[in-house]
Design a protein around this motif. Structure first.
Motif, PDB file in Angstrom:
ATOM      1  N   ALA A 111       0.838  -1.209   0.000  1.00 24.72           N
ATOM      2  CA  ALA A 111       0.000   0.000   0.000  1.00 24.72           C
ATOM      3  C   ALA A 111       0.870   1.255   0.000  1.00 24.72           C
ATOM      4  CB  ALA A 111      -0.931  -0.007   1.208  1.00 24.72           C
ATOM      5  N   SER A 112       1.990   1.194   0.687  1.00 21.42           N
ATOM      6  CA  SER A 112       2.868   2.376   0.729  1.00 21.42           C
ATOM      7  C   SER A 112       3.538   2.604  -0.626  1.00 21.42           C
ATOM      8  CB  SER A 112       3.928   2.240   1.830  1.00 21.42           C
ATOM      9  OG  SER A 112       4.932   1.301   1.482  1.00 21.42           O
ATOM     10  N   PHE A 113       3.741   1.527  -1.357  1.00 23.09           N
ATOM     11  CA  PHE A 113       4.294   1.610  -2.718  1.00 23.09           C
ATOM     12  C   PHE A 113       3.276   2.261  -3.658  1.00 23.09           C
ATOM     13  CE2 PHE A 113       5.099  -0.769  -6.841  1.00 23.09           C
ATOM     14  CZ  PHE A 113       6.276  -0.104  -7.166  1.00 23.09           C
ATOM     15  N   GLU A 114       2.033   1.849  -3.519  1.00 18.48           N
ATOM     16  CA  GLU A 114       0.980   2.460  -4.339  1.00 18.48           C
ATOM     17  C   GLU A 114       0.792   3.929  -3.986  1.00 18.48           C
ATOM     18  OE1 GLU A 114      -2.035  -0.499  -3.750  1.00 18.48           O
ATOM     19  OE2 GLU A 114      -0.892  -1.855  -5.070  1.00 18.48           O
ATOM     20  N   LYS A 115       0.927   4.227  -2.695  1.00 21.10           N
ATOM     21  CA  LYS A 115       0.838   5.614  -2.241  1.00 21.10           C
ATOM     22  C   LYS A 115       1.953   6.458  -2.873  1.00 21.10           C
ATOM     23  CE  LYS A 115      -0.760   8.946   0.199  1.00 21.10           C
ATOM     24  NZ  LYS A 115      -2.146   9.414   0.038  1.00 21.10           N
ATOM     25  N   ALA A 116       3.117   5.843  -3.018  1.00 16.95           N
ATOM     26  CA  ALA A 116       4.248   6.570  -3.605  1.00 16.95           C
ATOM     27  C   ALA A 116       3.914   7.025  -5.025  1.00 16.95           C
ATOM     28  CB  ALA A 116       5.502   5.686  -3.601  1.00 16.95           C
TER      29      ALA A 116
END
Ligand code: GDP
Ligand code: MG
Length: 196
Positions: A111-116
């Motif tokens: 999810a943090s990768f997608e947020k990036a």
């Protein structure tokens, strides 16, 4: 090559003595918990791996001068993205004030990768005409067993978003020095191409 480095050094010394042009404001952004403050603390020398002293300018602002490729550079690092106390304006502020950005995700958190990716798009929108240096940072590379985002995915994302990519570990201090040197190089590349 010799000639080029000689001329860029000499012109830079003129610029730096006159306008402090080798000082760069770098902003850390990314989801809560990915390791932004841990990276900032290493930069600040809390664990003392980079050899020069750091000035703490505020609660979440750090200044440090590094030697990169034989030339000194001062980074003012802002780690205020998660500072909710100040309200939402702080994020708009962050999007506006950076001369360079470190977009951080955790390799253990998809999810943090997608947020990036979302942040990259927001940044492009906020600063449309500017060619801002950005490094996509996959942090927590020490947590190999919990990996959710592969190196290849991180690299591919950086290609799509036209930025640099590095995996780091704040926990074991892997690639952290390289990260900050890398952002200095990215800023310089753009500065040098403008001077031509
Ligand atoms: P921030 O919210 O983005 O500022 O993230 P923090 O720096 O506060 O880190 C969140 C949590 O992740 C803390 O418990 C850190 O100790 C941990 N952490 C940060 N970087 C790493 C890393 O590279 N590896 C591991 N294993 N843990 C990390
Ligand atoms: Mg933090």
């Amino acid at each position: 090559y010799y000639r080029r480095s000689w001329s860029s050094e000499s012109s830079d010394s003129v610029i730096s003595s006159e306008s402090g042009n080798n000082c760069y404001r770098v902003v850390l952004i990314g989801e809560h918990g990915v390791g932004k403050s841990s990276l900032a603390n290493i930069f600040a020398g809390v664990h003392d791996s980079i050899d020069s002293d750091c000035e703490v300018l505020g609660e979440d602002t750090y200044e440090r001068t590094l030697m990169v490729d034989g030339e000194s550079a001062t980074i003012i690092l802002l780690d205020m993205w998660d500072n909710k106390r100040e309200g939402e304006w702080i994020r708009d502020h962050c999007m506006q004030v950076g001369e360079a950005y470190l977009i951080v995700y955790s390799i253990t958190d998809r999810a943090s990768f997608e947020k990036a990716s979302e942040l990259r798009i927001q940044l492009r929108r906020a600063r449309q005409k500017e060619d801002i240096p950005i490094i996509l940072v996959g942090n927590k590379s020490d947590l190999v067993r919990c990996r959710e985002v592969s190196v290849a995915e991180g690299r591919a994302c950086a290609v799509v978003f036209d930025c640099k990519f590095i995996e780091t570990s704040a926990a074991v201090q892997h690639n952290v020095k390289e990260l900050f040197e890398g952002i200095v190089r990215q800023v310089r590349l753009r500065r040098d191409s403008k001077e031509k």
